[in-house]
Design an enzyme around this catalytic site. Structure first.
Site, mmCIF file in Angstrom:
data_model
loop_
_atom_site.group_PDB
_atom_site.id
_atom_site.type_symbol
_atom_site.label_atom_id
_atom_site.label_comp_id
_atom_site.label_asym_id
_atom_site.label_seq_id
_atom_site.Cartn_x
_atom_site.Cartn_y
_atom_site.Cartn_z
ATOM 1 N N GLU A 196 51.371 11.775 52.741
ATOM 2 C CA GLU A 196 51.924 12.225 51.978
ATOM 3 C C GLU A 196 50.817 11.022 51.064
ATOM 4 O O GLU A 196 51.051 11.540 49.391
ATOM 5 C CB GLU A 196 53.351 10.607 52.005
ATOM 6 C CG GLU A 196 54.199 10.772 51.000
ATOM 7 C CD GLU A 196 55.025 9.907 50.946
ATOM 8 O OE1 GLU A 196 55.621 9.669 52.623
ATOM 9 O OE2 GLU A 196 56.545 10.786 50.590
ATOM 10 N N ASP A 197 50.435 10.143 51.238
ATOM 11 C CA ASP A 197 49.415 8.867 50.599
ATOM 12 C C ASP A 197 48.733 9.115 50.879
ATOM 13 O O ASP A 197 47.523 8.609 49.961
ATOM 14 C CB ASP A 197 50.168 7.829 51.630
ATOM 15 C CG ASP A 197 51.325 7.042 51.255
ATOM 16 O OD1 ASP A 197 51.978 8.012 51.093
ATOM 17 O OD2 ASP A 197 52.002 6.054 51.994
#
Ligand code: MN
Length: 489
Positions: free
Chosen positions: A75-76
């Site tokens: 996600e990051d």
């Protein structure tokens, strides 16, 4: 600098392969999160490290800890799913994606609440480990909430209180649930939080000395009877739970279990003997003797509880249980989620006890009882896990009220069961149902996550047909009562 060694030293026994998997994930995550910072200004990787520590503390397996280390990496960062798959395999990727999907959960009022819960239940039924990772991730976010902007603090605390805490409790993870709940309490109602904290400190100061004396007396008496004490400890009730109880009882003085003494002994037999000895020493308070060994709570909690008049000015709660029960009461379903090649899950059988047979109306629900039966024939851990998933979540469904309250029902249940589960009056006047906003027959089989609105009418009443449709004993009992079946004429 955080070190992977700290995580490994907190974990229970790990195989060589598990250790190298964790090390590999750790080095990988350290690199991909390099340069990222949290609101606090500390390196983002600290969050990864702390989440993994929590998982290790909760006795999780190598794969779960590794997935926890990687949980924010898709996600990051620029890392893709195929990269994870190539380096760490399908299982780890599946777990990370499960956690990522849950990331979008937000508590936005009652309506959206049911939606969030639905997502959670679906994720849970796919793999309970996803939820364990998500809960430990949330724990560290709550522990560092003071660094978040004020407006976000409240939303996150509310989510924690409304979604994650009840879920942790429902899964028997009481330690985690209490931690999450008290952290959220602090942000949602700081005034009450401070007030309760002061009450707690006062009570601990006042009662601790007396409780220590009680503990000594019990140890002496048990030694005389040759019962080995594994350990005794003071249990301090969670702040939010004290707050709730004081509000319910109206006065602080009537809450007797803020400080309790916990006695851990080797066997169930010892538990009952210890209870007898305690009652011989001090007179128990009527109505406060609870046998959660013969009748475990629905989340599996087992222990004997009693409240005694100590002779001084205070009343004290004493909890007696085995080491296994104590472990279970702390870690709940997280203990189920630990599985390796070895046969580690025999505790389930011991936990519910072979001799324990719940009656129709009492005791744990059938799906809980089922856990104790099916593990008997297992030699293969992965079959066990498959079935655990099915039995733990598959044979039960959660249908939701329009307010987002989850109603736990057996598969095959209809709005009839749902209505009686809410209240017998609602069942008795059931005339129709809206399922997910659509008008539906009251005979419709409910599915996991359905939102059910019950429509009642004054003139509506149960029929004999309902009796054959009802799946829960509550509904059947109430319908029989209404129809006058089984009554002496
Ligand atoms: Mn995270």
């Amino acid at each position: 600098m955080p070190e992977v060694q700290e995580i490994l030293s907190l974990a229970k026994t790990l195989s060589k392969e598990e250790i190298s998997l964790i090390k590999k994930a750790y080095a990988f995550a350290e690199k991909v999160h390099e340069g990222q910072k949290r609101y606090s200004g500390e390196p983002f990787f600290n969050h990864i490290h702390e989440t993994a520590k929590n998982l290790a503390k909760y006795g999780q397996s190598g794969a779960t800890i590794a997935a926890g280390i990687l949980h924010d990496s898709i996600e990051d960062t620029v890392i893709t799913a195929s990269e994870i798959k190539e380096k760490f395999g399908d299982e780890i990727l599946f777990l990370i994606q499960g956690v990522t999907k849950l990331g979008a959960l937000k508590y936005k009022g009652v309506k959206r609440h049911s939606e969030s819960l639905r997502k959670l239940f679906v994720a849970m039924s796919e793999d309970i480990r996803v939820l364990v990772i998500k809960l430990t991730d949330r724990l560290h976010n709550m522990q560092t909430l003071q660094f978040m902007p004020k407006d976000k603090q409240e939303r996150i605390a509310l989510e924690t209180m409304e979604i994650y805490t009840p879920l942790a409790y429902r899964l028997g993870m009481s330690k985690l649930g209490r931690e999450l709940e008290d952290l959220a309490f602090k942000y949602l109602d700081p005034e009450s939080y401070e007030k309760i904290l002061a009450i707690l400190e006062k009570r601990v100061k006042k009662e601790k000395g007396e409780l220590e004396k009680i503990s000594k007396t019990i140890k002496k008496a048990l030694a005389k009877e040759k019962i080995r004490v594994i350990k005794t400890e003071y249990r301090v009730k969670g702040l939010k739970s004290i707050d709730r109880k004081i509000k319910q009882k109206k006065e602080e003085e009537s809450v007797h279990d803020i400080l309790a003494l916990r006695i851990i002994v080797p066997t169930i037999d010892d538990c009952y003997k210890t209870l007898g000895i305690v009652h011989r020493l001090w007179r128990p308070m009527p109505g406060r003797i609870k046998d959660f060994i013969a009748f475990p709570k629905t989340n599996g909690y087992q222990s004997l509880h009693t409240t005694v008049f100590s002779g001084g000015e205070n009343l004290f709660e004493i909890q007696i249980r085995t080491e296994k029960m104590d472990y279970e009461a702390t870690y709940g379903v997280a203990a189920h989620a630990v599985y390796k090649g070895e046969k580690k899950m025999s505790w389930i059988g011991n936990f519910f006890g072979d001799s324990y047979k719940p009656s129709d109306e009492e005791g744990p629900p059938a799906w809980v009882k089922g856990l104790s039966d099916y593990q008997k024939g297992y030699t293969n851990a992965s079959d066990f896990v498959k079935d655990l998933k099915r039995d733990f979540f598959g044979e039960r469904i959660f249908a939701l009220t329009p307010n987002g309250d989850a109603i736990d029902l057996p598969v095959g249940s209809s709005p009839i069961d749902f209505a009686y589960a809410i209240h017998s009056d609602i069942g008795d006047h059931l005339s129709g149902a809206k399922i997910n906003g659509k008008l539906s027959s009251i005979e419709t089989e409910l599915k996991n996550g359905d939102i059910v609105k019950i429509i009642t009418a004054k003139k509506a009443e149960p029929t004999r047909k309902w009796l054959s449709l009802a799946k829960t004993s509550t509904a059947r009992r109430d319908i029989k009562r209404y129809l006058g079946i089984g009554k002496k004429k």
